[in-house]
Design an enzyme around this catalytic site. Structure first.
Site, PDB file in Angstrom:
ATOM      1  N   HIS A 173       0.833  -1.198   0.000  1.00  0.00           N
ATOM      2  CA  HIS A 173       0.000   0.000   0.000  1.00  0.00           C
ATOM      3  C   HIS A 173       0.869   1.250   0.000  1.00  0.00           C
ATOM      4  O   HIS A 173       1.236   1.746   1.068  1.00  0.00           O
ATOM      5  CB  HIS A 173      -0.906   0.000   1.231  1.00  0.00           C
ATOM      6  CG  HIS A 173      -1.842  -1.174   1.300  1.00  0.00           C
ATOM      7  ND1 HIS A 173      -1.426  -2.423   1.647  1.00  0.00           N
ATOM      8  CD2 HIS A 173      -3.170  -1.270   1.033  1.00  0.00           C
ATOM      9  CE1 HIS A 173      -2.469  -3.254   1.617  1.00  0.00           C
ATOM     10  NE2 HIS A 173      -3.531  -2.586   1.247  1.00  0.00           N
TER      11      HIS A 173
ATOM     12  N   HIS B  26      -2.138  -0.722   7.061  1.00  0.00           N
ATOM     13  CA  HIS B  26      -1.724  -1.056   5.695  1.00  0.00           C
ATOM     14  C   HIS B  26      -0.583  -0.152   5.237  1.00  0.00           C
ATOM     15  O   HIS B  26       0.152  -0.522   4.340  1.00  0.00           O
ATOM     16  CB  HIS B  26      -2.912  -0.972   4.730  1.00  0.00           C
ATOM     17  CG  HIS B  26      -3.672   0.304   4.841  1.00  0.00           C
ATOM     18  ND1 HIS B  26      -4.671   0.501   5.778  1.00  0.00           N
ATOM     19  CD2 HIS B  26      -3.576   1.470   4.162  1.00  0.00           C
ATOM     20  CE1 HIS B  26      -5.153   1.737   5.648  1.00  0.00           C
ATOM     21  NE2 HIS B  26      -4.508   2.336   4.697  1.00  0.00           N
TER      22      HIS B  26
ATOM     23  N   GLY C   5      -3.812  -3.075  11.455  1.00  0.00           N
ATOM     24  CA  GLY C   5      -4.260  -3.600  10.164  1.00  0.00           C
ATOM     25  C   GLY C   5      -5.770  -3.707  10.177  1.00  0.00           C
ATOM     26  O   GLY C   5      -6.450  -3.101   9.356  1.00  0.00           O
ATOM     27  N   PRO C   6      -6.332  -4.447  11.146  1.00  0.00           N
ATOM     28  CA  PRO C   6      -7.786  -4.391  11.326  1.00  0.00           C
ATOM     29  C   PRO C   6      -8.130  -2.960  11.759  1.00  0.00           C
ATOM     30  O   PRO C   6      -7.650  -2.496  12.798  1.00  0.00           O
ATOM     31  CB  PRO C   6      -8.047  -5.417  12.439  1.00  0.00           C
ATOM     32  CG  PRO C   6      -6.838  -6.314  12.437  1.00  0.00           C
ATOM     33  CD  PRO C   6      -5.695  -5.412  12.054  1.00  0.00           C
ATOM     34  N   LEU C   7      -8.907  -2.273  10.962  1.00  0.00           N
ATOM     35  CA  LEU C   7      -8.993  -0.815  11.113  1.00  0.00           C
ATOM     36  C   LEU C   7      -9.643  -0.392  12.424  1.00  0.00           C
ATOM     37  O   LEU C   7     -10.527  -1.049  12.954  1.00  0.00           O
ATOM     38  CB  LEU C   7      -9.684  -0.219   9.899  1.00  0.00           C
ATOM     39  CG  LEU C   7      -8.838  -0.373   8.624  1.00  0.00           C
ATOM     40  CD1 LEU C   7      -9.612   0.063   7.391  1.00  0.00           C
ATOM     41  CD2 LEU C   7      -7.527   0.393   8.723  1.00  0.00           C
TER      42      LEU C   7
ATOM     43  N   ASN D  11      -7.466  12.173   3.369  1.00  0.00           N
ATOM     44  CA  ASN D  11      -7.138  12.164   1.932  1.00  0.00           C
ATOM     45  C   ASN D  11      -8.365  11.945   1.054  1.00  0.00           C
ATOM     46  O   ASN D  11      -8.260  11.905  -0.172  1.00  0.00           O
ATOM     47  CB  ASN D  11      -6.041  11.122   1.641  1.00  0.00           C
ATOM     48  CG  ASN D  11      -6.473   9.717   2.014  1.00  0.00           C
ATOM     49  OD1 ASN D  11      -7.657   9.385   1.985  1.00  0.00           O
ATOM     50  ND2 ASN D  11      -5.510   8.863   2.337  1.00  0.00           N
TER      51      ASN D  11
ATOM     52  N   HIS E  73      -3.871   3.394  -3.547  1.00  0.00           N
ATOM     53  CA  HIS E  73      -4.053   2.899  -2.177  1.00  0.00           C
ATOM     54  C   HIS E  73      -3.360   1.569  -1.914  1.00  0.00           C
ATOM     55  O   HIS E  73      -2.574   1.454  -0.977  1.00  0.00           O
ATOM     56  CB  HIS E  73      -5.551   2.746  -1.853  1.00  0.00           C
ATOM     57  CG  HIS E  73      -5.813   1.909  -0.638  1.00  0.00           C
ATOM     58  ND1 HIS E  73      -5.737   2.413   0.631  1.00  0.00           N
ATOM     59  CD2 HIS E  73      -6.097   0.580  -0.497  1.00  0.00           C
ATOM     60  CE1 HIS E  73      -5.976   1.443   1.506  1.00  0.00           C
ATOM     61  NE2 HIS E  73      -6.209   0.328   0.842  1.00  0.00           N
TER      62      HIS E  73
ATOM     63  N   ARG F 298     -18.691 -16.296  39.218  1.00  0.00           N
ATOM     64  CA  ARG F 298     -18.413 -14.845  39.097  1.00  0.00           C
ATOM     65  C   ARG F 298     -18.144 -14.249  40.469  1.00  0.00           C
ATOM     66  O   ARG F 298     -17.299 -13.371  40.638  1.00  0.00           O
ATOM     67  CB  ARG F 298     -19.550 -14.106  38.380  1.00  0.00           C
ATOM     68  CG  ARG F 298     -20.875 -14.161  39.093  1.00  0.00           C
ATOM     69  CD  ARG F 298     -21.941 -13.314  38.399  1.00  0.00           C
ATOM     70  NE  ARG F 298     -23.248 -13.567  38.968  1.00  0.00           N
ATOM     71  CZ  ARG F 298     -24.198 -12.646  39.133  1.00  0.00           C
ATOM     72  NH1 ARG F 298     -23.987 -11.401  38.754  1.00  0.00           N
ATOM     73  NH2 ARG F 298     -25.353 -12.970  39.657  1.00  0.00           N
TER      74      ARG F 298
ATOM     75  N   PHE G 106     -21.195 -11.287  24.947  1.00  0.00           N
ATOM     76  CA  PHE G 106     -20.674 -10.103  24.280  1.00  0.00           C
ATOM     77  C   PHE G 106     -19.181 -10.206  23.981  1.00  0.00           C
ATOM     78  O   PHE G 106     -18.557  -9.228  23.555  1.00  0.00           O
ATOM     79  CB  PHE G 106     -21.045  -8.842  25.066  1.00  0.00           C
ATOM     80  CG  PHE G 106     -22.538  -8.730  25.242  1.00  0.00           C
ATOM     81  CD1 PHE G 106     -23.391  -9.118  24.206  1.00  0.00           C
ATOM     82  CD2 PHE G 106     -23.099  -8.291  26.418  1.00  0.00           C
ATOM     83  CE1 PHE G 106     -24.775  -9.055  24.346  1.00  0.00           C
ATOM     84  CE2 PHE G 106     -24.483  -8.218  26.570  1.00  0.00           C
ATOM     85  CZ  PHE G 106     -25.327  -8.605  25.534  1.00  0.00           C
TER      86      PHE G 106
ATOM     87  N   HIS H  13     -28.578 -13.048  25.097  1.00  0.00           N
ATOM     88  CA  HIS H  13     -27.590 -12.914  26.162  1.00  0.00           C
ATOM     89  C   HIS H  13     -26.998 -14.260  26.593  1.00  0.00           C
ATOM     90  O   HIS H  13     -26.172 -14.300  27.500  1.00  0.00           O
ATOM     91  CB  HIS H  13     -28.217 -12.226  27.381  1.00  0.00           C
ATOM     92  CG  HIS H  13     -28.463 -10.754  27.189  1.00  0.00           C
ATOM     93  ND1 HIS H  13     -29.129 -10.240  26.103  1.00  0.00           N
ATOM     94  CD2 HIS H  13     -28.126  -9.669  27.954  1.00  0.00           C
ATOM     95  CE1 HIS H  13     -29.197  -8.922  26.200  1.00  0.00           C
ATOM     96  NE2 HIS H  13     -28.600  -8.552  27.312  1.00  0.00           N
TER      97      HIS H  13
ATOM     98  N   ARG I  81     -23.334 -17.301  36.293  1.00  0.00           N
ATOM     99  CA  ARG I  81     -24.190 -16.386  37.050  1.00  0.00           C
ATOM    100  C   ARG I  81     -24.711 -17.091  38.294  1.00  0.00           C
ATOM    101  O   ARG I  81     -24.885 -16.481  39.345  1.00  0.00           O
ATOM    102  CB  ARG I  81     -25.364 -15.934  36.185  1.00  0.00           C
ATOM    103  CG  ARG I  81     -26.316 -15.014  36.928  1.00  0.00           C
ATOM    104  CD  ARG I  81     -27.638 -14.821  36.214  1.00  0.00           C
ATOM    105  NE  ARG I  81     -28.462 -13.860  36.917  1.00  0.00           N
ATOM    106  CZ  ARG I  81     -29.775 -13.772  36.817  1.00  0.00           C
ATOM    107  NH1 ARG I  81     -30.425 -14.573  35.997  1.00  0.00           N
ATOM    108  NH2 ARG I  81     -30.448 -12.885  37.506  1.00  0.00           N
TER     109      ARG I  81
END
Lengths: 667, 667
Positions: free
Chosen positions: A33, A73, A122-124, A190, A264, A357, A437, A473, A520
């Protein structure tokens, strides 16, 4: 031939060296790039030449400025600069071997592949969010050790892609809230993305957006060096995190392709490279850099070396120097082991019936009490994740001396920030959310694993045992999806003792992230006979062994170990000899000796029990073995009703065991 | 006892009915979230009473307004309103059974569980991003069928959690860019999150933030009905998407707990329920609603029924009525099959050597040419994902008649928007990104699967075959993590013919999302003998069967089928009889008959080949079988070098096959 024009070296020459090395390396690799490094060369040159405080001879110096190329990149920008600065592992051979097997010059900057790469990008958007963690760690360490020892900046270069990704919102909001004034972000404005003009997909007013988040914002011509320098000075002077919008031309210097999305992500091609050389007045051979240009860049390194020496003197003189060093050293595993062992003694005696937990919270009292640099947090589920121990104090925008972070409802931002805190050095972060999550922060968990950063994920509400909140969940496939990831230790403890052992493993990990999977619902302590040994570290172990041999082996994890034990009792009443195996960590078990694994598995037929999908259980089960678990999403109801509804019960285990024993007889 | 005070029913009474039903249901369930429904009751009442256009007797009426409760934990708001409006499946028994097994009143609103629930919410931010897809679909359908047939609004209630999540940024930016003026979002500005005050974790100026994204923004007192109504009117009049910041008191009505985070996610308790009844002047028994209040709410339903009848008349009269219906009917599978079969004929004859991403583009010419309501897109990787077919035109803010969406660098927003487009009805969306970035949109993929929404994910660059971009961009565990998810069909085709078959499966799916896993690198067409049958639909099938029996069975997917075939040739030269199985979809194979599965697997030892982790391969392999794949993250280098480096070669397959044959002899 080496043509060195007798010009005085100015920043334009320094920047053109970046441009030339970039286009030459991409040309040699036939991939890469060039657009971003060529467009950002001026910004980067001004930043490094006039501000950056780094010492290539001591690339891990704790008080160095951090530089994060979030637009990963554009890796050649980093490699070119490191070469010019004289990092000893970045000789021109590395640049010639850009993107080739075994080179340090990977397609995207990889942490640990070369000196001075602060994080894998790299992963934006990840770079921004990781940098927020670094800048936060800087303030936390500063609060502990003062300006003399901790006083540096975190600089980030980010593109439109980084700013479109959702994680950027979480990071920017958190940084603005905490007022991380040492964080300075350059936006490479840009106006080009891969599909074409940014007009295709965004109309965001980035200046206003950052202002809304409480940032200090400036806009400059990204090719006007004095304007860039002035903006950096103003950014450094402001208390808030700063964004500098830099209007740039992608592929700047390439006379025909610059400014277009064509520059690019592909080589310029011979013709355009030649035209660019001509346009820049850079008449040197590929990879050839005039000594004067090298010399100019090496002055940056020299300035950093001087600063580092001065810092070392201050540390030597500081009464806090010893403690500062201790924060950066490996965890005192012996002290932690002693504390955990004493605690396990008490647990075995008391045999509390608590959710894991809650057991995690209890273990955290020990961990946080033993490790001075442990830092907790949660994505707004503190009371549910049980992540805050009694003495922990919350970080606030006015006081960074605390050791607990309210990450907000930002799982992704939390995970990336934890990576940044760990990469910064000095602190050991953990953070909580619901296991379902994990999906929200999976890209950052993947980076923890890829980089080998020892952060700890505390993920509670780990199955249909979550109950009434329902299938959105309730993890079903989540554990399997995490076990699939290389270099991640997933631990699902079954009682308070295993939870304590799991925390010992997590807190002493050096190059692997740990993910704790916690219930839980309350679970009985079955480890009522104390062992000094950390049995959880074996990954799986026998907790019930019939004296006269096994008819069946029941293997379970977490909350289902209780069910396996009940089933074993019921089977015993029918004269069937069942062994029970608790298997808190598949990854740790896979690392045991073949003999040990064979002994645990046994030769009798097996039934696996886990309130999740079967995928991944091939570590323990053959095709003909039984499995009591989930094969669909969950439902909304009280936990006990769900276990009955989905047939995850001792009765189901007994039935499966009898079936397998019967089948074995006839095989 | 049923006490009905002789008061005139105003909106306060209508709203208090929501509050009362909410606290009673949460009390009965002993679990749930009273805070948001009680705080939002006034906003919701004004919205429904004065604006919403829905007909409970025809809950799928295409031109209805869409209502999305993005703060899904406030599900009782939805159930209470649906009960009051008279949805026939939401009698008071459902409210009394809130969160119980088998009830329609799940903990979070579940699409398909009850009429009128437009999308499943609960994972925060998803509702906003899904609503953006709905609002976009409305404009696209409007562009095709005009105001007479398509002219409705999408309303979203969102909390602080929704707005902190990164996905909200992607959604808001996209909606602002496209100018989705029919989208109206209410922000429940109650300044409370689970951990406590929002001050703990955010300082975002949401008004300014939405303005930066190009939205129309207003701020109102969320308990001032006239102000709310005026704001909705202004929002509807504005061309831009609108955000209405509603300052509310969480748990409004509860005199002691309202305004505090304690009211967010737990029952109020008997005392506070009684005090709330007193404070509200709502002196009815639990679940008891005065007839006059019912009557007021039923007027809303009546208004909707009238609107629907009027719309039905317009449709009857419209020359576009037939086409409109066709857009909403099931795909014409026979027409598509005929087109795909003809295309497969040509492919078998031409035997192109193309990447499956390119083969996907070729198949899309057929799919998009046959299905008038197919809608494509990519998260800024159009040229890499090969997602745009020749005749497709891009959607722009000024013209929604196109059929291709530039989603920007927003994988998560794209996936959620696709869910919204599909849920809206009339259009069939597909969208592309790199497979490694499935992680970025996994929470929305999970919702596609949970809801059973037939969207298609086009995920290219599916392995180390991606090459130089390196491990951040190379899926290794990604395929396994997706195969673990219930109700998702993952297909990794091996050549152009399988890719065409995969598209036929995806395009005709009715209640399962499909995820296509496609190569960057060229692959030969091995299906050179045409079959009318869609072999990919079998999940796995034998592509090479030795005449005199099998010594070994090689099973591979995607780009590794070529390697399996090479290995079989090499083994044949050594006199070893190898069968080869192409296994494009594990989920589809698992659904075949036991006989078929047994026939495909065979009785000889097996070697699986996939450039990914082994997890999930137990569908085909026993413990003793061989596997040639990955067990670590990838690296940065040209693809061919990586395949050699990681030992995914015909030679490795041959060696593994010989080893397994040898072991079988001695067992």
């Amino acid at each position: 031939m080496n043509v060195q024009p007798p010009v005085q070296v100015d920043e334009t020459q320094m920047a053109n060296a970046i441009r030339a090395l970039t286009m030459d390396a991409v040309e040699a690799a036939k991939s890469g790039h060039p657009g971003a490094p060529m467009g950002l060369a001026d910004v980067a040159t001004v930043l490094f030449n006039r501000f950056m405080k780094i010492d290539p001879k001591d690339h891990l110096w704790p008080d160095r400025d951090r530089f994060v190329m979030s637009a990963g990149h554009g890796s050649m920008l980093v490699y070119a600069i490191h070469h010019l600065l004289g990092y000893e592992d970045m000789d021109v051979g590395q640049l010639r071997n850009f993107r080739q097997l075994g080179s340090r010059t990977a397609g995207h900057p990889e942490y640990g592949h070369a000196m001075g790469i602060e994080t894998t990008t790299g992963p934006l958007g990840q770079g921004i969010a990781t940098a927020v963690g670094m800048a936060l760690a800087e303030r936390m360490m500063n609060a502990r050790f003062g300006d003399d020892l901790v006083d540096h900046h975190t600089y980030v270069l980010a593109g439109d892609g980084c700013l479109m990704e959702g994680i950027s919102h979480e990071a920017i909001d958190l940084a603005g809230h905490l007022g991380l004034g040492r964080l300075i972000l350059f936006w490479d404005d840009n106006r080009i993305t891969i599909d074409g003009s940014t007009d295709l997909s965004t109309s965001m007013d980035q200046v206003k957006r950052f202002e809304a988040a409480g940032w200090h914002v400036q806009s400059v011509d990204g090719h006007n060096n004095e304007a860039i320098a002035k903006a950096i000075e103003a950014a450094r002077a402001d208390d808030r995190p700063s964004m500098i919008a830099c209007r740039t031309v992608i592929g700047k210097g390439a006379p025909n392709m610059g400014g277009s999305h064509k520059v690019h992500g592909a080589p310029l091609g011979k013709m355009e490279v030649a035209a660019t050389r001509e346009a820049l007045g850079w008449l040197h051979e590929p990879f050839d850099i005039p000594e004067a240009v090298y010399a100019a860049w090496r002055q940056v390194a020299q300035r950093g070396a001087d600063a580092r020496r001065s810092w070392a003197g201050r540390k030597m003189a500081s009464p806090k120097g010893g403690a500062f060093n201790a924060f950066h050293e490996a965890v005192d595993a012996r002290a932690l082991n002693a504390a955990i062992t004493a605690y396990k003694h008490r647990l075995s005696h008391d045999a509390p019936k608590v959710a894991t937990r809650k057991a995690s919270e209890m273990a955290l009292e020990i961990v946080n009490g033993t490790l001075p640099n442990s830092v907790g947090g949660s994505a707004d589920l503190t009371g549910s994740n049980n992540t805050k121990s009694k003495t922990q104090r919350s970080i606030t925008p006015d006081d960074f001396s605390g050791d607990y972070i309210h990450y907000g409802i930002r799982e992704h931002g939390m995970a990336a920030a934890m990576n940044g805190i760990a990469l910064h050095g000095g602190l050991r972060p953990y953070g909580g959310t619901f296991l379902a999550f994990a999906d929200y922060c999976r890209p950052s968990i993947r980076l923890s694993a890829l980089m080998g950063v020892p952060v700890t994920y505390v993920m509670t509400h780990d199955s249909i045992g979550l109950g009434e909140d329902g299938p959105t969940h309730q993890p079903v496939e989540t554990i399997a999806s995490l076990r699939a990831m290389p270099n991640l230790t997933v631990i699902r403890p079954a009682d308070a003792v295993e939870t304590a052992e799991a925390w010992e493993i997590a807190a002493t990990a050096t190059d692997t992230p740990t993910l704790l999977v916690l219930s839980r619902q309350d679970l009985p302590t079955f480890r009522t006979k104390h062992t000094d040994a950390n049995m959880t570290a074996r990954g799986a172990y026998v907790i019930r062994e019939p004296k006269s041999g096994r008819d069946i082996t029941l293997i379970a994890t977490g909350s289902e170990v209780e069910i396996a034990q009940e089933a074993a009792e019921a089977l015993a009443e029918d004269g069937i000899r069942a062994a029970v195996v608790s298997a808190p960590s598949f990854e740790l078990f896979a690392r045991q000796s073949a003999d040990y694994r064979c002994m645990v598995r046994g030769c009798a037929p097996r039934v696996g029990i886990e309130a999740a999908v079967r995928q991944g259980w091939e570590l323990f089960l053959e095709r003909g073995d039984g499995f009591v678990g989930m094969s669909s999403f969950g439902a909304s109801a009280p936990a006990a009703a769900l276990y009955r509804h989905f047939g995850i019960t001792a009765e189901a285990v007994v039935a499966s065991a009898k079936d397998k024993i019967e089948k074995r007889k006839h095989s």
